[in-house]
Design a protein around this motif. Structure first.
Motif, mmCIF file in Angstrom:
data_model
loop_
_atom_site.group_PDB
_atom_site.id
_atom_site.type_symbol
_atom_site.label_atom_id
_atom_site.label_comp_id
_atom_site.label_asym_id
_atom_site.label_seq_id
_atom_site.Cartn_x
_atom_site.Cartn_y
_atom_site.Cartn_z
ATOM 1 N N ARG A 47 25.353 13.643 40.261
ATOM 2 C CA ARG A 47 26.293 14.776 40.157
ATOM 3 C C ARG A 47 27.604 14.486 40.857
ATOM 4 N N ASN A 100 29.121 12.152 36.160
ATOM 5 C CA ASN A 100 28.910 13.579 35.891
ATOM 6 C C ASN A 100 29.967 14.009 34.884
ATOM 7 N N SER A 141 29.815 16.652 33.063
ATOM 8 C CA SER A 141 29.698 18.079 32.780
ATOM 9 C C SER A 141 30.926 18.834 33.293
ATOM 10 N N GLY A 156 32.000 18.139 36.848
ATOM 11 C CA GLY A 156 32.360 16.774 37.238
ATOM 12 C C GLY A 156 33.859 16.609 37.435
ATOM 13 N N VAL A 209 24.110 17.884 33.554
ATOM 14 C CA VAL A 209 24.616 16.563 33.935
ATOM 15 C C VAL A 209 23.852 15.437 33.231
ATOM 16 N N CYS A 210 22.520 15.539 33.271
ATOM 17 C CA CYS A 210 21.685 14.458 32.733
ATOM 18 C C CYS A 210 21.830 14.335 31.219
ATOM 19 N N HIS A 255 23.261 5.953 38.697
ATOM 20 C CA HIS A 255 23.192 7.197 39.490
ATOM 21 C C HIS A 255 23.734 7.016 40.909
ATOM 22 N N LYS A 272 25.719 6.946 44.179
ATOM 23 C CA LYS A 272 26.849 7.760 44.656
ATOM 24 C C LYS A 272 27.732 7.023 45.657
#
Ligand code: HEC
Ligand code: HEC
Ligand code: HEC
Ligand code: HEC
Length: 226
Positions: free
Chosen positions: A25, A30, A32, A35, A48-49, A202, A204
């Protein structure tokens, strides 16, 4: 007791640093409405996924429960006079998954199963120009394209018998010296280098989604003896 707990927490945290910090996220992945790319995407979904995975009807050839339209290329694969190992004729598995956005040919919203009921099509889910942003957005270098001749070889069978200047994998993974990170190999024999060998989509904390920071070129030196 409290002290013991604190010590335990500190130990767990310090061990944790070298492991992947996965929180998609809070990354550029991200796509979405929550994001950082939302000004470019104008999507109305906060899922998101969904841009990559779906619980049902997935295409699983590329990556687990994969939700994206498979890119068709055609691709030019890496080649050179000094390469010793076998490279596939076209990108495989997880590399295709990455390329379904990063080669710039498939729109971000070209999904197998869209959010909402059933195998919906676009519906009310809107997108800027209904396209992809790789060519025009914040980092043009994210556009790898279909010409992979100038990119590190992928879909190449990691075979130390063909070139002794490589470190041997253990249980189909290659250890990054001095860390607890290992790099995965892919394919039915779990012996191919793909985008996911170096990147974790994924991740971060490590810049450019790398599995481990390339401090002192430790990522490169995990495989190469140079
Ligand atoms: C930008 C694309 C993208 C997004 C967004 C994304 N993933 Fe992934 N995910 C991937 C890819 C690619 C793989 C395959 C990686 C591999 O095999 O190394 C993967 C693998 C996985 C796996 C199996 C392997 C593993 O690492 O455990 C799980 C579970 C997973 N994702 C869950 C999620 C969840 C849950 C979300 C949303 C919170 C999410 N992913 C968002 C691209 C994405
Ligand atoms: C759903 C589409 C999508 C998929 C699938 C996807 N990416 Fe991305 N990726 C993006 C977008 C969007 C950006 C941000 C581009 C920008 O900033 O212009 C990005 C950025 C990146 C960046 C640059 C990050 C930075 O900090 O500049 C890397 C590296 C990357 N992706 C690697 C991967 C890899 C490796 C995979 C497969 C494991 C993958 N991506 C799969 C959409 C995707
Ligand atoms: C052998 C390791 C390795 C493989 C395999 C690999 N990458 Fe990378 N990639 C890197 C490293 C290291 C960086 C960071 C380069 C930098 O900082 O300039 C990077 C950077 C990127 C970037 C950001 C743009 C840039 O050059 O800085 C994108 C996007 C990207 N990779 C996507 C991919 C995709 C898609 C694949 C598979 C087709 C892939 N990578 C395969 C190591 C790899
Ligand atoms: C997961 C293992 C792995 C990692 C990590 C890795 N490489 Fe490689 N690299 C390979 C393999 C396998 C080949 C193909 C070697 C061959 O066939 O001779 C290769 C090929 C190359 C080649 C081309 C060799 C030629 O003869 O054309 C260069 C240059 C290279 N890598 C540099 C790097 C650099 C720089 C990094 C770090 C950013 C890196 N590699 C990270 C596995 C890896």
């Amino acid at each position: 007791m409290k002290r013991a707990l604190l010590v335990l927490t500190a130990v767990l945290l310090s061990v944790g640093v070298a492991y992947a910090a996965e929180d998609v996220r809070n990354t550029k992945h991200n796509l979405s409405s929550t994001g950082s790319l939302s000004p470019y995407l104008t999507t109305t979904t906060d899922e998101v996924c969904v841009f990559c995975h779906t619980p049902h009807f997935a295409s699983i050839a590329e990556a687990p429960l994969w939700n994206r339209t498979e890119p068709t290329g055609p691709y030019n694969m890496y080649s050179s006079a000094t390469i010793d190992m076998t490279i596939a004729g076209s990108p495989q598995g997880v590399s295709l998954a990455c390329l379904s956005c990063h080669d710039g040919t498939v729109a971000f919203d070209s999904l197998v199963n869209e959010p909402g009921s059933g195998l919906d099509t676009i519906g009310t889910w809107s997108w800027n120009n209904n396209g992809n942003i790789m060519t025009s957005s914040t980092s043009p270098s994210a556009m790898i394209g279909t010409d992979l001749t100038n990119d590190h070889p992928i879909s190449i069978t990691y075979d130390t018998t063909k070139d002794p200047q490589f470190r041997a994998p253990v249980n189909n993974r290659i250890a990054v010296n001095g860390t607890n990170v290992t790099l995965p190999l892919y394919g039915s024999n779990k012996d191919q280098v793909e985008c996911g060998s170096c990147h974790n989509p994924h991740e971060k904390d490590v810049a450019t989604f790398l599995r481990v920071a390339n401090t002192g070129s430790q990522l490169c030196l995990a495989c190469h003896i140079k």
